[in-house]
Design a protein around this motif. Structure first.
Motif, PDB file in Angstrom:
ATOM      1  N   ALA A 134      69.678  39.389  67.379  1.00 28.21           N
ATOM      2  CA  ALA A 134      70.388  39.924  68.536  1.00 28.21           C
ATOM      3  C   ALA A 134      71.254  38.799  69.101  1.00 28.21           C
ATOM      4  O   ALA A 134      70.728  37.782  69.559  1.00 28.21           O
ATOM      5  N   ILE A 135      72.569  38.975  69.029  1.00 32.23           N
ATOM      6  CA  ILE A 135      73.508  37.984  69.549  1.00 32.23           C
ATOM      7  C   ILE A 135      74.566  38.712  70.372  1.00 32.23           C
ATOM      8  O   ILE A 135      74.665  39.941  70.321  1.00 32.23           O
ATOM      9  N   ALA A 154      82.388  38.357  67.282  1.00 34.75           N
ATOM     10  CA  ALA A 154      83.841  38.223  67.133  1.00 34.75           C
ATOM     11  C   ALA A 154      84.234  36.794  66.783  1.00 34.75           C
ATOM     12  O   ALA A 154      85.038  36.565  65.872  1.00 34.75           O
ATOM     13  N   GLU A 155      83.657  35.808  67.484  1.00 38.91           N
ATOM     14  CA  GLU A 155      83.998  34.396  67.243  1.00 38.91           C
ATOM     15  C   GLU A 155      83.631  33.955  65.828  1.00 38.91           C
ATOM     16  O   GLU A 155      84.348  33.163  65.216  1.00 38.91           O
TER      17      GLU A 155
END
Length: 69
Positions: A38-39, A45-46
């Motif tokens: 879970a991030i 996106a990065e």
């Protein structure tokens, strides 16, 4: 990339599910095993994460518990 964590597993992203602020990223690490992380959506996106991306799963934890009935 150099990192002090020793628990590193290489694999490929098999799913990315974006939520309101947090994403769940599933990584196939081989042998029929999948790890889910879970991030933040921003981190997805990065890092440019997408299905098929080669990644390293880094596990850093002070406690790992196992329980049985």
């Amino acid at each position: 990339m150099k990192i002090s964590a020793r628990n590193q597993l290489t694999g490929r992203v098999v799913a990315v599910t974006l939520g309101a602020t947090t994403a769940h990223v599933k990584v196939d690490i081989g042998g029929g095993n999948v790890v889910t992380s879970a991030i933040t959506n921003e981190s997805v996106a990065e890092l440019g994460l997408a299905v098929g991306s080669a990644v390293t799963v880094v596990v850093k934890s002070s406690d790992v518990m196992i329980a049985v009935d």
